[in-house]
Design an enzyme around this catalytic site. Sequence first.
Site, PDB file in Angstrom:
ATOM      1  N   HIS A  38       0.814  -1.215   0.000  1.00 45.91           N
ATOM      2  CA  HIS A  38       0.000   0.000   0.000  1.00 45.91           C
ATOM      3  C   HIS A  38       0.851   1.270   0.000  1.00 45.91           C
ATOM      4  O   HIS A  38       1.588   1.541   0.950  1.00 45.91           O
ATOM      5  CB  HIS A  38      -0.915  -0.026   1.243  1.00 45.91           C
ATOM      6  CG  HIS A  38      -1.882   1.100   1.333  1.00 45.91           C
ATOM      7  ND1 HIS A  38      -1.542   2.345   1.797  1.00 45.91           N
ATOM      8  CD2 HIS A  38      -3.194   1.160   1.016  1.00 45.91           C
ATOM      9  CE1 HIS A  38      -2.595   3.134   1.766  1.00 45.91           C
ATOM     10  NE2 HIS A  38      -3.612   2.441   1.299  1.00 45.91           N
ATOM     11  N   ASP A  39       0.774   2.025  -1.109  1.00 43.82           N
ATOM     12  CA  ASP A  39       1.320   3.393  -1.185  1.00 43.82           C
ATOM     13  C   ASP A  39       2.809   3.505  -0.863  1.00 43.82           C
ATOM     14  O   ASP A  39       3.250   4.520  -0.302  1.00 43.82           O
ATOM     15  CB  ASP A  39       0.538   4.340  -0.263  1.00 43.82           C
ATOM     16  CG  ASP A  39      -0.863   4.641  -0.771  1.00 43.82           C
ATOM     17  OD1 ASP A  39      -1.269   4.051  -1.781  1.00 43.82           O
ATOM     18  OD2 ASP A  39      -1.547   5.465  -0.146  1.00 43.82           O
ATOM     19  N   LYS A 125      -4.602   4.663  -7.076  1.00 42.02           N
ATOM     20  CA  LYS A 125      -5.176   4.957  -5.768  1.00 42.02           C
ATOM     21  C   LYS A 125      -5.803   6.342  -5.772  1.00 42.02           C
ATOM     22  O   LYS A 125      -5.135   7.337  -6.027  1.00 42.02           O
ATOM     23  CB  LYS A 125      -4.056   4.878  -4.721  1.00 42.02           C
ATOM     24  CG  LYS A 125      -4.520   5.104  -3.292  1.00 42.02           C
ATOM     25  CD  LYS A 125      -5.082   3.826  -2.711  1.00 42.02           C
ATOM     26  CE  LYS A 125      -5.430   4.014  -1.236  1.00 42.02           C
ATOM     27  NZ  LYS A 125      -4.380   4.664  -0.464  1.00 42.02           N
TER      28      LYS A 125
END
Length: 308
Positions: A38-39, A125
Amino acid sequence: MHNDLPTRISYPLPATADLPQRSVPWTPDPARSALLVHDMQQHFLRPYTSGQEPAESLLGNIGRLLALARELSIPVYYTAQPAHQQPADRALLNDFWGAGIGSNEAGARIVDELQPHPHDTVLTKWRYSAFQRTNLAETLHASGRDQLIITGVYAHIGCQVSAADAFMHDIQPFMVADAVGDFTAAHHAQALAWVAGRCGVVTDTGSLTTAWAGGHDPASTVSTAGADDSAGTVGDHIRGRVAELLFMDAAEIGVHDDLLELGLDSIRVMDLAETLRADGLEASFETLAASSTVHEWAAALQLQGAGA
């Protein structure tokens, strides 16, 4: 006025002994898992100092999970916010975080240590949750994957919200405590406690890799338990069922551990025998009551199956 990322992030990742107690008996299964990174973009990693904690362990642990996931053919998903987002796309994010990555194309790049491979999926995202405006839920359901292993940054923002969203899509979230990063140790602990108490399981890299390495499809165990299945595979299946009864991670249970000392009383042994019979193993209360370790039970059930 809007929020800014910290200028410097420095704190030790939580130790295994400090992790919150689990509320559900879920166990990671490589046949059911998908890994989410994630990210992990330059912009969000900027406050971390290379070679220091938590950056060093964070990158190393995610790297370990990526390597094992690819070895086991576990699908890998990345989230990455794009550069040059239009104000309408960011919408309310503008009020809290301003332009975010803005036009910084280098900042939008996933860090070199964790670059995606060709068969990995990179999701664009748009909001805190990895599920928002993506096909992640549909893809996971279509591929029979109902467990999401969550790593990356930031634990109390996107990682926590993604865990909650996974839960609401009937996908079991597992937050890997030493493979997520946050602003501070307090934010990190808060995210772990919330996920463990409300929607998922908090584990660590060591426990997860052990579970994946010893994991298997229970259906394949059932179909071969009376033929050429190994005691080790039967033992893995038994250990998973015991872990469910004791609300533990299967990786925490040794094959020679005395399960009575771990809390497996006679009522739970009866429940276990019934569950194993439903799984296709010739288990009886008498057989299980005669011993108290996974190793002994696996050997006894394998012998019974061979003689059937």
